[in-house]
Design an enzyme around this catalytic site. Sequence first.
Site, PDB file in Angstrom:
ATOM      1  CB  CYS A  96      -3.863   1.733   7.039  1.00 61.22           C
ATOM      2  SG  CYS A  96      -3.602   3.239   8.000  1.00 61.22           S
ATOM      3  NE  ARG A  97      -4.477   1.569   1.690  1.00 58.77           N
ATOM      4  CZ  ARG A  97      -4.226   2.275   0.606  1.00 58.77           C
ATOM      5  NH1 ARG A  97      -5.047   2.181  -0.426  1.00 58.77           N
ATOM      6  NH2 ARG A  97      -3.169   3.074   0.560  1.00 58.77           N
ATOM      7  CB  SER A  98       0.227  -3.487   2.900  1.00 57.79           C
ATOM      8  OG  SER A  98       1.057  -2.530   3.477  1.00 57.79           O
ATOM      9  CB  CYS A 107      -0.984  -0.020   1.167  1.00 58.60           C
ATOM     10  SG  CYS A 107      -0.218   0.022   2.805  1.00 58.60           S
ATOM     11  CG  ASP A 167      -5.196   5.978   2.059  1.00 59.41           C
ATOM     12  OD1 ASP A 167      -5.307   5.709   3.271  1.00 59.41           O
ATOM     13  OD2 ASP A 167      -4.255   6.643   1.589  1.00 59.41           O
ATOM     14  CG  ASN A 206       4.151  -1.785   5.424  1.00 59.73           C
ATOM     15  OD1 ASN A 206       5.242  -2.113   5.887  1.00 59.73           O
ATOM     16  ND2 ASN A 206       3.175  -2.646   5.316  1.00 59.73           N
TER      17      ASN A 206
HETATM   18  P1  4NP Z   1      -1.854   2.839   4.081  1.00 63.70           P
HETATM   19  O1  4NP Z   1      -2.505   4.196   4.618  1.00 63.70           O
HETATM   20  O2  4NP Z   1      -1.287   3.133   2.717  1.00 63.70           O
HETATM   21  O3  4NP Z   1      -3.018   1.902   4.000  1.00 63.70           O
HETATM   22  O4  4NP Z   1      -0.808   2.417   5.080  1.00 63.70           O
HETATM   23  C1  4NP Z   1      -1.776   5.392   4.686  1.00 63.70           C
HETATM   24  C2  4NP Z   1      -0.927   5.599   5.744  1.00 63.70           C
HETATM   25  C3  4NP Z   1      -0.229   6.791   5.838  1.00 63.70           C
HETATM   26  C4  4NP Z   1      -0.402   7.766   4.864  1.00 63.70           C
HETATM   27  C5  4NP Z   1      -1.259   7.531   3.808  1.00 63.70           C
HETATM   28  C6  4NP Z   1      -1.936   6.337   3.712  1.00 63.70           C
HETATM   29  N1  4NP Z   1       0.268   8.988   4.974  1.00 63.70           N
HETATM   30  O5  4NP Z   1       0.053   9.858   4.128  1.00 63.70           O
HETATM   31  O6  4NP Z   1       1.099   9.159   5.892  1.00 63.70           O
END
Ligand code: 4NP
Length: 156
Positions: free
Chosen positions: A9-11, A4, A121, A7
């Site tokens: 939240c989703r992954s 993702c 996201d 790294n």
């Molecule tokens: P992820 O979510 O891609 O599912 O881990 C996010 C985590 C952090 C950010 C964006 C999306 N960020 O902009 O810091």
Amino acid sequence: MFVCLGNICRSPTAHGLFAAKVEQAGLSGHIQVRSGGTGGWHVGDPPDERSVRVALERGIDLSHLRASQVSSRDFHSCDYMLAMDAANLADLRRMAPPAYPGVLDLFLTFAADSGYREVPDPYYGGEDGFQLVVDLIEAASDGLLQHIRRHQLGQG
Ligand code: 4NP
């Protein structure tokens, strides 16, 4: 490998949930699981506390995971590079060796009936988004495990 943006939240949710399914299926000796982000801002961080909480409600502990950034080296050791959304997939395609022999695709191709192409996201949204992430990941994990059994392990 699940990929993702951050790294956190989703992954990592996919990482923990899929690893638990692999373990339950008795396939830990055959299938290695990892996850990474296309961005490096959160490297070394534990998963977002909202993801940890929602996964724990399903009996999955994500708290030991730490964020890493995906690199072109990962293509040499992973048979499946699975992106959470189209932007992640585009980034991975730029990073991939020209003749990558593995599966490089959206993770939700393994959840054909979900009605979603991408795992949205959840980072800037509310609790609902995190629940949706787990639901989609749960569905795609079942599809992925079935695919690996059939195409890599010669089962079914
Ligand atoms: P992820 O979510 O891609 O599912 O881990 C996010 C985590 C952090 C950010 C964006 C999306 N960020 O902009 O810091």
